[in-house]
Design an enzyme around this catalytic site. Sequence first.
Site, PDB file in Angstrom:
ATOM      1  CD  GLU A 184      -2.782   1.226   2.450  1.00 42.83           C
ATOM      2  OE1 GLU A 184      -3.602   2.162   2.530  1.00 42.83           O
ATOM      3  OE2 GLU A 184      -2.682   0.327   3.300  1.00 42.83           O
ATOM      4  CE  LYS A 224      -1.579  25.919  -8.302  1.00 40.53           C
ATOM      5  NZ  LYS A 224      -0.579  26.853  -7.716  1.00 40.53           N
ATOM      6  CG  ASP A 262       2.549   7.778   4.393  1.00 41.40           C
ATOM      7  OD1 ASP A 262       3.148   8.866   4.288  1.00 41.40           O
ATOM      8  OD2 ASP A 262       1.322   7.668   4.218  1.00 41.40           O
ATOM      9  CG  PHE A 297     -10.706  12.468   6.746  1.00 39.46           C
ATOM     10  CD1 PHE A 297     -10.807  13.817   7.033  1.00 39.46           C
ATOM     11  CD2 PHE A 297      -9.991  11.664   7.618  1.00 39.46           C
ATOM     12  CE1 PHE A 297     -10.218  14.371   8.157  1.00 39.46           C
ATOM     13  CE2 PHE A 297      -9.395  12.197   8.750  1.00 39.46           C
ATOM     14  CZ  PHE A 297      -9.513  13.553   9.015  1.00 39.46           C
ATOM     15  CD  GLU A 298     -14.162   6.502   0.558  1.00 40.17           C
ATOM     16  OE1 GLU A 298     -14.693   6.027  -0.456  1.00 40.17           O
ATOM     17  OE2 GLU A 298     -13.381   5.842   1.288  1.00 40.17           O
ATOM     18  CG  ASP A 357      -0.831  15.802  -3.830  1.00 37.76           C
ATOM     19  OD1 ASP A 357      -1.504  16.391  -4.704  1.00 37.76           O
ATOM     20  OD2 ASP A 357      -0.193  16.401  -2.950  1.00 37.76           O
TER      21      ASP A 357
END
Length: 281
Positions: free
Chosen positions: A99, A178, A124, A249-250, A174
Amino acid sequence: MSESPRTPEAHTPEAPGPEASGPGRAKGEPRFPDGPAPDPAGSHFERRIRSFQPRRSRVTTGQADALQRLWPLWGLDIDGQRVLDLDELFDGRKRVVMEIGFGMGEATAQMAADDPDTGILAVDVHTPGQGNLLGLAERNGLTNVRVANGDAIILLREMLPAASLDGLRVYFPDPWPKKRHHKRRLIQPEFLSLAKVPLKPGALVHCATDWEPYAEQMLEVLTEHPDYENTQADGGYAPRPAFRPLTRFEGQGLDKGHVVHDLLFLRAQHAPQSPPVTAAD
């Protein structure tokens, strides 16, 4: 929506926060002497593109305690200097999934608890999240989680044997919204060519995002890559599988009208075990 303000992707460690230089600690001394290294790969590998967003946040006392005590047992630094023996690392478990980006680790811990026979190699660089996941693993008696600190690209390219992973999970990376930053998105053809080597034929690649343009890019590059096959007969997105928990959060994002897309692709059975194609080739 992710478990934290956005999980980093192809990672590099964060710099120590202001709490790192406290009383009784010499300047330059490691923040956690027995914990994750601040830059495990050092200068051994060139980093051409930053595909992560460094985040600074304070490590709680509980997270720091978990890092100090449990890192020697369940943590590893991605130094690129060795090839991992996953059978040994996961105490003989035959299934291992990787993951990339786990935030604070709640969903990872839940998936580990629901499937104790599968090892989860969770990558992470967010130090509080690393400590939180280790603490969750201890409190819930989870022995099938290992926390890897550093650049996921180096882990895939340098440290994993061919055909050693049963799955790859990338949840809410992420989105780099942009246009000039789109090259920093993790899910790109070069990344998929790299990942196919440590993935077993038939391994499941599972991505999820709440950013519509990134979901479209993910679907496009996965569909066009010859070494991956969509599990959906219509060639589109998949329903959220039961094994991926709905995070807090989802759920908040869904309440606000956000649309979450899951993509489930298989590493093609016919894909040859050939060296990865990288951006430098």
